[in-house]
Structures are given as structure tokens and as C-alpha cells.
Design a protein around this motif. Sequence first.
Motif, PDB file in Angstrom:
ATOM      1  N   GLN A   1       2.428  18.309  -4.359  1.00 27.15           N
ATOM      2  CA  GLN A   1       1.436  17.873  -3.384  1.00 27.15           C
ATOM      3  C   GLN A   1       1.944  18.208  -1.985  1.00 27.15           C
ATOM      4  OE1 GLN A   1       2.727  15.096  -5.416  1.00 27.15           O
ATOM      5  NE2 GLN A   1       1.393  15.743  -7.053  1.00 27.15           N
ATOM      6  N   ASN A   2       1.209  19.047  -1.298  1.00 30.64           N
ATOM      7  CA  ASN A   2       1.589  19.430   0.062  1.00 30.64           C
ATOM      8  C   ASN A   2       0.897  18.520   1.069  1.00 30.64           C
ATOM      9  OD1 ASN A   2       3.255  21.564  -0.691  1.00 30.64           O
ATOM     10  ND2 ASN A   2       1.507  22.918  -0.947  1.00 30.64           N
ATOM     11  N   ILE A   3       1.177  17.227   0.970  1.00 26.94           N
ATOM     12  CA  ILE A   3       0.633  16.289   1.938  1.00 26.94           C
ATOM     13  C   ILE A   3       1.795  15.491   2.530  1.00 26.94           C
ATOM     14  CG2 ILE A   3      -1.611  16.137   0.817  1.00 26.94           C
ATOM     15  CD1 ILE A   3      -0.832  13.470  -0.348  1.00 26.94           C
ATOM     16  N   SER A   4       1.590  15.022   3.727  1.00 27.62           N
ATOM     17  CA  SER A   4       2.657  14.304   4.423  1.00 27.62           C
ATOM     18  C   SER A   4       2.836  12.901   3.854  1.00 27.62           C
ATOM     19  CB  SER A   4       2.323  14.218   5.909  1.00 27.62           C
ATOM     20  OG  SER A   4       1.197  13.371   6.104  1.00 27.62           O
ATOM     21  N   LEU A   5       3.980  12.317   4.154  1.00 27.45           N
ATOM     22  CA  LEU A   5       4.222  10.943   3.738  1.00 27.45           C
ATOM     23  C   LEU A   5       3.246   9.987   4.408  1.00 27.45           C
ATOM     24  CD1 LEU A   5       8.108  10.599   3.627  1.00 27.45           C
ATOM     25  CD2 LEU A   5       6.500  10.577   1.727  1.00 27.45           C
ATOM     26  N   GLY A   6       2.935  10.247   5.648  1.00 26.62           N
ATOM     27  CA  GLY A   6       1.994   9.390   6.368  1.00 26.62           C
ATOM     28  C   GLY A   6       0.625   9.371   5.707  1.00 26.62           C
ATOM     29  N   LEU A   7       0.156  10.534   5.284  1.00 25.14           N
ATOM     30  CA  LEU A   7      -1.128  10.614   4.600  1.00 25.14           C
ATOM     31  C   LEU A   7      -1.056   9.931   3.235  1.00 25.14           C
ATOM     32  CD1 LEU A   7      -3.964  11.614   4.967  1.00 25.14           C
ATOM     33  CD2 LEU A   7      -3.263  13.836   4.095  1.00 25.14           C
ATOM     34  N   THR A   8       0.074  10.053   2.559  1.00 28.96           N
ATOM     35  CA  THR A   8       0.269   9.353   1.292  1.00 28.96           C
ATOM     36  C   THR A   8       0.215   7.851   1.506  1.00 28.96           C
ATOM     37  OG1 THR A   8       1.680  11.144   0.483  1.00 28.96           O
ATOM     38  CG2 THR A   8       1.845   9.041  -0.662  1.00 28.96           C
TER      39      THR A   8
ATOM     40  N   GLY B   1       0.815  -1.215   0.000  1.00 32.12           N
ATOM     41  CA  GLY B   1       0.000   0.000   0.000  1.00 32.12           C
ATOM     42  C   GLY B   1       0.844   1.258   0.000  1.00 32.12           C
ATOM     43  N   ILE B   2       1.954   1.231   0.732  1.00 31.94           N
ATOM     44  CA  ILE B   2       2.854   2.388   0.748  1.00 31.94           C
ATOM     45  C   ILE B   2       3.440   2.621  -0.642  1.00 31.94           C
ATOM     46  CG2 ILE B   2       5.103   3.172   1.624  1.00 31.94           C
ATOM     47  CD1 ILE B   2       4.285   1.858   4.317  1.00 31.94           C
ATOM     48  N   VAL B   3       3.831   1.553  -1.320  1.00 32.82           N
ATOM     49  CA  VAL B   3       4.370   1.669  -2.680  1.00 32.82           C
ATOM     50  C   VAL B   3       3.292   2.190  -3.627  1.00 32.82           C
ATOM     51  CG1 VAL B   3       5.303   0.359  -4.628  1.00 32.82           C
ATOM     52  CG2 VAL B   3       6.133  -0.081  -2.319  1.00 32.82           C
ATOM     53  N   ILE B   4       2.081   1.679  -3.515  1.00 33.65           N
ATOM     54  CA  ILE B   4       0.977   2.130  -4.363  1.00 33.65           C
ATOM     55  C   ILE B   4       0.710   3.617  -4.124  1.00 33.65           C
ATOM     56  CG2 ILE B   4      -1.530   1.920  -4.729  1.00 33.65           C
ATOM     57  CD1 ILE B   4       0.030  -0.270  -6.092  1.00 33.65           C
ATOM     58  N   GLY B   5       0.739   4.052  -2.880  1.00 38.80           N
ATOM     59  CA  GLY B   5       0.543   5.472  -2.560  1.00 38.80           C
ATOM     60  C   GLY B   5       1.621   6.351  -3.181  1.00 38.80           C
ATOM     61  N   ALA B   6       2.862   5.887  -3.135  1.00 34.74           N
ATOM     62  CA  ALA B   6       3.962   6.651  -3.736  1.00 34.74           C
ATOM     63  C   ALA B   6       3.790   6.751  -5.247  1.00 34.74           C
ATOM     64  CB  ALA B   6       5.299   6.001  -3.389  1.00 34.74           C
TER      65      ALA B   6
ATOM     66  N   PHE C   1      -5.116  13.071  -5.302  1.00 30.26           N
ATOM     67  CA  PHE C   1      -5.688  14.283  -5.895  1.00 30.26           C
ATOM     68  C   PHE C   1      -6.771  14.870  -4.992  1.00 30.26           C
ATOM     69  CE2 PHE C   1      -8.905  16.354  -8.539  1.00 30.26           C
ATOM     70  CZ  PHE C   1      -8.130  17.348  -9.127  1.00 30.26           C
ATOM     71  N   LEU C   2      -7.659  14.023  -4.476  1.00 32.09           N
ATOM     72  CA  LEU C   2      -8.736  14.501  -3.613  1.00 32.09           C
ATOM     73  C   LEU C   2      -8.206  15.080  -2.309  1.00 32.09           C
ATOM     74  CD1 LEU C   2     -11.408  11.700  -4.143  1.00 32.09           C
ATOM     75  CD2 LEU C   2     -11.432  14.034  -5.052  1.00 32.09           C
ATOM     76  N   VAL C   3      -7.192  14.451  -1.734  1.00 30.74           N
ATOM     77  CA  VAL C   3      -6.603  14.968  -0.493  1.00 30.74           C
ATOM     78  C   VAL C   3      -5.941  16.319  -0.744  1.00 30.74           C
ATOM     79  CG1 VAL C   3      -4.791  14.572   1.222  1.00 30.74           C
ATOM     80  CG2 VAL C   3      -6.325  12.718   0.597  1.00 30.74           C
ATOM     81  N   VAL C   4      -5.226  16.447  -1.848  1.00 27.91           N
ATOM     82  CA  VAL C   4      -4.580  17.723  -2.188  1.00 27.91           C
ATOM     83  C   VAL C   4      -5.630  18.812  -2.373  1.00 27.91           C
ATOM     84  CG1 VAL C   4      -3.255  18.917  -3.977  1.00 27.91           C
ATOM     85  CG2 VAL C   4      -2.488  16.702  -3.136  1.00 27.91           C
ATOM     86  N   GLN C   5      -6.719  18.485  -3.073  1.00 34.13           N
ATOM     87  CA  GLN C   5      -7.789  19.472  -3.288  1.00 34.13           C
ATOM     88  C   GLN C   5      -8.440  19.868  -1.971  1.00 34.13           C
ATOM     89  OE1 GLN C   5      -8.506  21.000  -6.188  1.00 34.13           O
ATOM     90  NE2 GLN C   5      -6.698  19.901  -6.898  1.00 34.13           N
ATOM     91  N   GLN C   6      -8.661  18.921  -1.092  1.00 29.04           N
ATOM     92  CA  GLN C   6      -9.263  19.212   0.202  1.00 29.04           C
ATOM     93  C   GLN C   6      -8.366  20.114   1.037  1.00 29.04           C
ATOM     94  OE1 GLN C   6     -12.296  18.517   1.170  1.00 29.04           O
ATOM     95  NE2 GLN C   6     -12.043  19.386   3.185  1.00 29.04           N
ATOM     96  N   GLN C   7      -7.078  19.851   1.022  1.00 35.24           N
ATOM     97  CA  GLN C   7      -6.153  20.689   1.789  1.00 35.24           C
ATOM     98  C   GLN C   7      -6.018  22.075   1.179  1.00 35.24           C
ATOM     99  OE1 GLN C   7      -2.490  18.590   2.501  1.00 35.24           O
ATOM    100  NE2 GLN C   7      -3.402  17.445   4.190  1.00 35.24           N
TER     101      GLN C   7
END
Length: 87
Positions: free
Chosen positions: A27-34, A12-17, A77-83
Motif C-alpha cells: 500500500q503506497n499510502i502515508s501513515l497519516g492517511l492510514t 483508531g490508529i490501531v484499527i487503521g494499522a 483498499f479504496l484509498v489504495v485503488q484511488q491513488q
Amino acid sequence: MIGSIIWAIVFGIVIGAIGRLIVPGKQNISLGLTWIVGIVAALLGTLVAWMFGFSDTPGINWWEHILQIAFAAVGVFLVVQQQARKA
């Protein structure tokens, strides 16, 4: 059982990356959120592949991986838009 859970988290971590690399721009999101987005996307991709009967393929299940990466890209994309709306 524990090995399967650990493997699912790592995958899942690889898929997120990969999903984060697909989304253009910064993308201004943390690695944990990714990682969380990737783990959820991997689970959703597996579920959708199973629902449509793509999970019983011999060898590497490319359709499942494509679905997982697509869910990860959409999730990032959705997380970036929300932030961006919060800022």
C-alpha cells in the motif's frame, strides 16, 4: 472528555494499522492517511454496531471491533485503488 477523545484517536490508529495489514500487497499510502482511515473506520464501526444493537454487550464487544476492522480494511483498499488511478 479529553481522555475519551485521545483514546478514540489512539484506538483508531490501531484499527487503521490492522486494516492495512489485512489488505494484501503493498500500500503506497502515508501513515497519516492510514490513521485517518482508521479513525473514521472506528467511528463508523461503532455507529453501525450501535444501530444494530451490538453495543450493549458485557465485556469486550467483539462484533464492534470486527466491524471497525472491516471498515478499516475496506477504507485502506479504496484509498489504495484511488491513488493507483491517479498514478
